[in-house]
Design a protein around this motif. Structure first.
Motif, PDB file in Angstrom:
ATOM      1  N   MET A 131      87.769  77.059  64.260  1.00  0.00           N
ATOM      2  CA  MET A 131      88.949  77.628  63.618  1.00  0.00           C
ATOM      3  C   MET A 131      88.859  79.150  63.618  1.00  0.00           C
ATOM      4  SD  MET A 131      88.975  74.909  60.482  1.00  0.00           S
ATOM      5  CE  MET A 131      90.170  75.639  59.454  1.00  0.00           C
ATOM      6  N   LYS A 132      90.019  79.802  63.487  1.00  0.00           N
ATOM      7  CA  LYS A 132      90.025  81.263  63.422  1.00  0.00           C
ATOM      8  C   LYS A 132      89.452  81.712  62.081  1.00  0.00           C
ATOM      9  CE  LYS A 132      93.903  82.268  66.452  1.00  0.00           C
ATOM     10  NZ  LYS A 132      94.941  81.252  66.189  1.00  0.00           N
ATOM     11  N   SER A 133      88.913  82.917  62.057  1.00  0.00           N
ATOM     12  CA  SER A 133      88.261  83.409  60.834  1.00  0.00           C
ATOM     13  C   SER A 133      89.154  83.286  59.608  1.00  0.00           C
ATOM     14  CB  SER A 133      87.881  84.868  60.959  1.00  0.00           C
ATOM     15  OG  SER A 133      87.217  85.099  62.141  1.00  0.00           O
ATOM     16  N   ASP A 134      90.428  83.710  59.756  1.00  0.00           N
ATOM     17  CA  ASP A 134      91.250  83.708  58.541  1.00  0.00           C
ATOM     18  C   ASP A 134      91.616  82.289  58.119  1.00  0.00           C
ATOM     19  OD1 ASP A 134      92.616  83.743  60.890  1.00  0.00           O
ATOM     20  OD2 ASP A 134      94.278  84.993  60.192  1.00  0.00           O
ATOM     21  N   GLU A 135      91.722  81.375  59.115  1.00  0.00           N
ATOM     22  CA  GLU A 135      91.932  79.967  58.754  1.00  0.00           C
ATOM     23  C   GLU A 135      90.751  79.436  57.945  1.00  0.00           C
ATOM     24  OE1 GLU A 135      94.454  78.174  62.543  1.00  0.00           O
ATOM     25  OE2 GLU A 135      92.281  78.135  62.573  1.00  0.00           O
ATOM     26  N   LYS A 136      89.570  79.739  58.449  1.00  0.00           N
ATOM     27  CA  LYS A 136      88.360  79.292  57.755  1.00  0.00           C
ATOM     28  C   LYS A 136      88.337  79.830  56.336  1.00  0.00           C
ATOM     29  CE  LYS A 136      85.442  80.149  61.446  1.00  0.00           C
ATOM     30  NZ  LYS A 136      84.220  80.541  62.095  1.00  0.00           N
ATOM     31  N   GLU A 137      88.580  81.126  56.239  1.00  0.00           N
ATOM     32  CA  GLU A 137      88.560  81.751  54.912  1.00  0.00           C
ATOM     33  C   GLU A 137      89.542  81.083  53.970  1.00  0.00           C
ATOM     34  OE1 GLU A 137      88.786  86.177  54.637  1.00  0.00           O
ATOM     35  OE2 GLU A 137      87.799  86.017  56.591  1.00  0.00           O
ATOM     36  N   ALA A 138      90.746  80.786  54.503  1.00  0.00           N
ATOM     37  CA  ALA A 138      91.774  80.180  53.659  1.00  0.00           C
ATOM     38  C   ALA A 138      91.308  78.808  53.159  1.00  0.00           C
ATOM     39  CB  ALA A 138      93.077  80.059  54.436  1.00  0.00           C
ATOM     40  N   VAL A 139      90.693  78.032  54.060  1.00  0.00           N
ATOM     41  CA  VAL A 139      90.243  76.691  53.679  1.00  0.00           C
ATOM     42  C   VAL A 139      89.161  76.776  52.601  1.00  0.00           C
ATOM     43  CG1 VAL A 139      89.022  74.644  54.497  1.00  0.00           C
ATOM     44  CG2 VAL A 139      90.843  75.638  55.884  1.00  0.00           C
ATOM     45  N   ILE A 140      88.201  77.676  52.803  1.00  0.00           N
ATOM     46  CA  ILE A 140      87.113  77.805  51.825  1.00  0.00           C
ATOM     47  C   ILE A 140      87.663  78.316  50.500  1.00  0.00           C
ATOM     48  CG2 ILE A 140      84.978  79.028  51.276  1.00  0.00           C
ATOM     49  CD1 ILE A 140      84.311  79.057  54.210  1.00  0.00           C
ATOM     50  N   GLU A 141      88.574  79.261  50.596  1.00  0.00           N
ATOM     51  CA  GLU A 141      89.132  79.833  49.384  1.00  0.00           C
ATOM     52  C   GLU A 141      89.861  78.772  48.564  1.00  0.00           C
ATOM     53  OE1 GLU A 141      88.034  82.575  48.562  1.00  0.00           O
ATOM     54  OE2 GLU A 141      89.216  82.562  46.701  1.00  0.00           O
ATOM     55  N   SER A 142      90.602  77.917  49.268  1.00  0.00           N
ATOM     56  CA  SER A 142      91.355  76.903  48.547  1.00  0.00           C
ATOM     57  C   SER A 142      90.402  75.871  47.931  1.00  0.00           C
ATOM     58  CB  SER A 142      92.398  76.288  49.480  1.00  0.00           C
ATOM     59  OG  SER A 142      92.287  74.909  49.526  1.00  0.00           O
ATOM     60  N   PHE A 143      89.281  75.635  48.594  1.00  0.00           N
ATOM     61  CA  PHE A 143      88.286  74.717  48.016  1.00  0.00           C
ATOM     62  C   PHE A 143      87.606  75.384  46.814  1.00  0.00           C
ATOM     63  CE2 PHE A 143      84.113  72.415  48.103  1.00  0.00           C
ATOM     64  CZ  PHE A 143      84.612  71.136  47.908  1.00  0.00           C
ATOM     65  N   ARG A 144      87.324  76.653  46.951  1.00  0.00           N
ATOM     66  CA  ARG A 144      86.672  77.365  45.866  1.00  0.00           C
ATOM     67  C   ARG A 144      87.548  77.372  44.607  1.00  0.00           C
ATOM     68  NH1 ARG A 144      83.327  81.121  47.088  1.00  0.00           N
ATOM     69  NH2 ARG A 144      84.597  81.757  48.843  1.00  0.00           N
ATOM     70  N   LYS A 145      88.843  77.557  44.848  1.00  0.00           N
ATOM     71  CA  LYS A 145      89.757  77.607  43.712  1.00  0.00           C
ATOM     72  C   LYS A 145      90.033  76.231  43.134  1.00  0.00           C
ATOM     73  CE  LYS A 145      92.492  81.661  45.038  1.00  0.00           C
ATOM     74  NZ  LYS A 145      93.564  81.772  46.071  1.00  0.00           N
ATOM     75  N   GLY A 146      89.561  75.182  43.811  1.00  0.00           N
ATOM     76  CA  GLY A 146      89.783  73.837  43.302  1.00  0.00           C
ATOM     77  C   GLY A 146      91.114  73.247  43.724  1.00  0.00           C
ATOM     78  N   GLU A 147      91.798  73.921  44.642  1.00  0.00           N
ATOM     79  CA  GLU A 147      93.085  73.371  45.100  1.00  0.00           C
ATOM     80  C   GLU A 147      92.883  72.148  45.988  1.00  0.00           C
ATOM     81  OE1 GLU A 147      95.017  77.845  45.203  1.00  0.00           O
ATOM     82  OE2 GLU A 147      94.770  76.731  47.081  1.00  0.00           O
ATOM     83  N   THR A 148      91.807  72.150  46.764  1.00  0.00           N
ATOM     84  CA  THR A 148      91.468  70.933  47.507  1.00  0.00           C
ATOM     85  C   THR A 148      90.297  70.267  46.812  1.00  0.00           C
ATOM     86  OG1 THR A 148      90.538  72.560  49.025  1.00  0.00           O
ATOM     87  CG2 THR A 148      92.203  71.114  49.911  1.00  0.00           C
TER      88      THR A 148
END
Ligand code: ADP
Ligand code: MG
Length: 730
Positions: free
Chosen positions: A559-576
């Motif tokens: 995945m592209k860097s910003d895609e990766k970041e978005a996925v991790i960020e959403s997991f960190r925030k508890g959205e996923t």
């Protein structure tokens, strides 16, 4: 029926002798005009394609080729007659093909190839898993040699079989004396060049090599250790003479092998010792560390009370920083022990002294994580920290590079982008490398060269055996964080098989209901297309069928860097709630609310890697779980391996076990040995010789300048300093 027409396979003794005589004759009579420096392309059988494969392994000349030693030797004088095979024994059989065909299910993991062979005494069955590649390879009547473990089929008592034996087709003319009738060298095949082909090429090389070759090993050492001359040693290590001791050969302890191992280690240690002597005269930064201002600055960034171990390690580092000799320290601490915090404290000292610090991480994900932490801890204290990765927008990147060059950027976190040409520093005073064994030594060295004798701190969760450490780095100082931050609970680990997955998913759902989050890790190791497809398919299945009511995320390396970041960020925030991921999460992802990890096909991972993965959970101080899922039919060996994970959460213990089971090569990458120029020696196996070589090299250097030493340094070549720079300084 050819074999039986000859009356089975006997009459071996006679032609064995003949064959050997021919080899010896060939060795004596062939024109010997090639030297060690001759390129391998001059050898018969080495065309452009094979030369390319060899070149990839750094094998360009005859000398390189001859340093490619067999990994094992096989007795092909005494074959075991099939009738005399005992279940459970490792044997070598010479037999004739009766029948071979592909069978079983042609599903995902490949089909099974069935092979039936016989000799004058009986019939033997073989099964090859993932056997597609063997289709059409064997024809009835062909003569082959099989090596491996023979056992009785559990379901059909009395039926003797070999599973995945090593096979070699014998040449049309059985007289080829490199293949049978002697102790035969078995080489690790490389990129389509089989062991047998290598054997031929190496034999040709030896046959044509000039009778006398240079031997630089000092006479006195040859005498002291009773080593044979170099030419003989090379010859015997490849083609052991009649009567050679098979056991000693396979332990790499014949005089010939010992000599080749020793000389490689000796030259290496000599380079290290010479380089170290020079390094002692070099001056690095001497930082002030005791001033109250600096102590205050370090305290200011601490989000929590450091553990006693963290404090101790920082004291060791501070003492290094204070001295004018560059620091060269390995920081060893289990996953989650808080190495990062210590690294940041170190950076603060360096920045307070007006220099810059750089932290290099092996993956973008990890770099981004470190950068976020740096922003959080260092930002409020007024330090400018930046991120440098290849996936950045060009404008952003330019700005960071400019900051590094002008000195405005005080702390930069990055991937290997940090070692690119464009990355320049005003005054790089500290290099921190995280998860060091993933970087090639040369990459690390490139980063160090961006400063003037910077201090170096290498962080790792995998203990490096002392022997390997000595060889790769010379004497590197070590600090150990041997304590976890308070409140951690060991991760409760279970091994279960695929058919229990529904229950595992139920349990995961329960965790999510409790407000926790779950990782599902899928073994995509090289991010190849086929592997990725499987991971993506699993994600589809989980998100649409199993957890259709939950939010499921997908993370992989392509995945592209910003895609990766978005996925991790959403997991960190508890959205996923559930994150399906490949091993890209292995290092760095730090989400304390994640309480469960399911690792599919756990049998495909090494223990050290499983431990790294598991380290992603259990960071929040609550009960947490790790489920290792294995295929239905699982062999005992793999199960035993996985129970280590159930038994202990101690990364050092796990690393030791992993090393015992898989050898250090797998763990540390043989590439590093390659980079350090070690081909013959294996530092772990050859510990005794390593110590001896080291002792002799030190004696030689301490003896001061001499003609002999000068001759040896000339032999090492003008490149030796570069080569050993890193080893001597970290
Ligand atoms: P490592 O890099 O050694 O695997 P990290 O530095 O990522 O470990 O630390 C793991 C976690 O522990 C992080 O969330 C970090 O904030 C936390 N941590 C580190 N040191 C302490 C400490 N002294 N007390 C409490 N938590 C800590
Ligand atoms: Mg870490």
């Amino acid at each position: 029926m050819r074999a039986s027409e000859r009356g089975g396979i006997p009459a071996r003794g006679a032609w064995c002798k003949l064959a050997r005589k021919r080899t010896e004759e060939a060795l004596q009579t062939a024109p010997r005009s090639l030297t060690l420096a001759t390129e391998v392309t001059y050898l018969k059988g080495v065309g452009p394609a094979r030369a390319g494969v060899l070149a990839e392994r750094g094998i360009l000349t005859l000398e390189d080729l001859l340093r490619y030693l067999p990994f094992r030797y096989e007795d092909r004088i005494h074959f075991t007659p099939i009738r005399e095979i005992r279940g459970g024994s490792v044997i070598t059989v010479r037999a004739e093909v009766v029948h071979g065909s592909l069978g079983g299910f042609r599903r995902g993991r490949g089909a099974v190839y069935y092979l039936t062979v016989r000799d004058a005494s009986g019939v033997l069955y073989c099964r090859f898993f993932h056997g597609n590649y063997l289709e059409g390879r064997f024809k009835p009547g062909q003569e082959i040699v099989l090596h491996g473990k023979a056992d009785y089929d559990t379901y059909r008592p009395g039926k003797l079989e070999m599973i995945n034996p090593e096979v070699e087709l014998l040449a049309g003319s059985a007289e080829d004396s490199t293949e049978v009738g002697r102790i035969v060298p078995i080489y690790e095949a490389m990129g389509g060049i089989s062991s047998r082909m290598l054997r031929r090429v190496i034999h040709a090389a030896l046959t044509q090599l000039t009778a006398s070759i240079p031997d630089e090993l000092p006479e006195v050492l040859r005498g002291r250790y009773g080593f044979p001359p170099r030419r003989a040693a090379i010859e015997e290590a490849h083609f052991p003479p009649p009567g050679a001791n098979l056991e000693a050969l396979n332990a790499f302890r014949t005089p010939a092998q010992k000599r080749l191992i020793f000389e490689e280690l000796f030259y290496y240690q000599l380079g290290l010792a010479a380089r170290r002597r020079e390094a002692k005269q070099e001056r690095g930064h001497a930082y002030s560390v005791r001033e109250p201002r600096i102590r205050e600055a370090v305290k200011r960034i601490l989000p929590f009370k450091p553990t006693a171990a963290q404090k101790q390690v920082l004291a060791e580092i501070a003492a290094d920083l204070e001295r004018p000799v560059p620091m060269n320290r390995l920081l060893l601490g289990d996953v989650g022990s808080g190495k990062t915090l210590v690294a940041f404290e170190t950076a603060v000292i360096v920045m307070e002294n007006g220099s810059q610090a750089a932290l290099m991480a092996p993956t973008e994900i990890l770099a981004v994580q470190h950068h976020l932490t740096a922003r959080r801890l260092l930002g409020p204290a007024g330090y400018r920290t930046d991120l440098l990765i290849s996936g950045m927008k060009p404008a952003e990147k330019r700005e960071v590079l400019e900051g590094m060059r002008s000195g405005a950027t005080q702390f930069v976190v990055g991937t290997h982008a940090l070692i690119e040409e464009a990355a320049q520093f005003k005054d790089l005073g500290l290099v921190i490398v995280d998860e060091q064994h993933r970087f090639g030594v040369l990459q690390r060295k490139r980063l160090m060269e961006k400063g003037a004798q910077p201090d170096v701190l290498v962080m790792t969760a995998t203990p490096i055996p002392r022997t390997l450490c000595l060889t790769l780095y010379g004497d590197l100082d070590q600090s150990v964080i041997d304590e976890l931050p308070p409140g951690r609970r060991p991760v409760e680990t279970r091994v279960t098989s695929e058919e229990n997955l529904p229950r595992v998913w139920e349990f995961a759902r329960g965790e999510v209901k409790k407000g926790r989050q779950v990782y599902v890790v899928y073994p995509v190791i090289d991010e190849s297309k086929a592997e990725l497809k499987a991971a993506v398919a699993e994600y589809e299945r989980l998100s649409k069928k199993v957890f259709s009511e939950l939010r499921v995320g997908l993370l992989h390396g392509r995945m592209k860097s910003d895609e990766k970041e978005a996925v991790i960020e959403s997991f960190r925030k508890g959205e996923t709630s559930v994150l399906v991921s490949t091993t890209v999460i292995e290092v760095g992802v730090d989400v304390p609310n994640a309480a469960m990890m399911v690792i599919e096909h756990a049998d495909r991972f090494g223990l050290a890697q499983l431990h790294q993965l598991r380290g992603r959970v259990g960071r929040g101080g609550e009960r947490s779980f790790c489920v290792l899922v294995t295929p239905k039919k699982q062999n005992d060996e793999a199960n035993e391996r996985l129970t280590t994970m159930v038994r202990t959460n101690n990364g050092f213990e796990i690393a030791e076990e992993d090393m015992r089971l898989r050898g250090p090569g797998e763990l540390f990458g043989t590439r590093q040995h390659g980079e350090m120029g070690l081909r013959v020696a294996n530092p772990l196996r050859d510990f005794d010789l390593l110590e001896a070589a080291r002792r002799e090299a030190l004696l030689m250097i301490e003896g001061g300048p001499s003609a002999e030493l000068e001759r040896l340094m000339n032999y090492l070549g003008p490149g030796w300093k570069r080569r050993y720079q890193l080893a001597a300084v970290g």
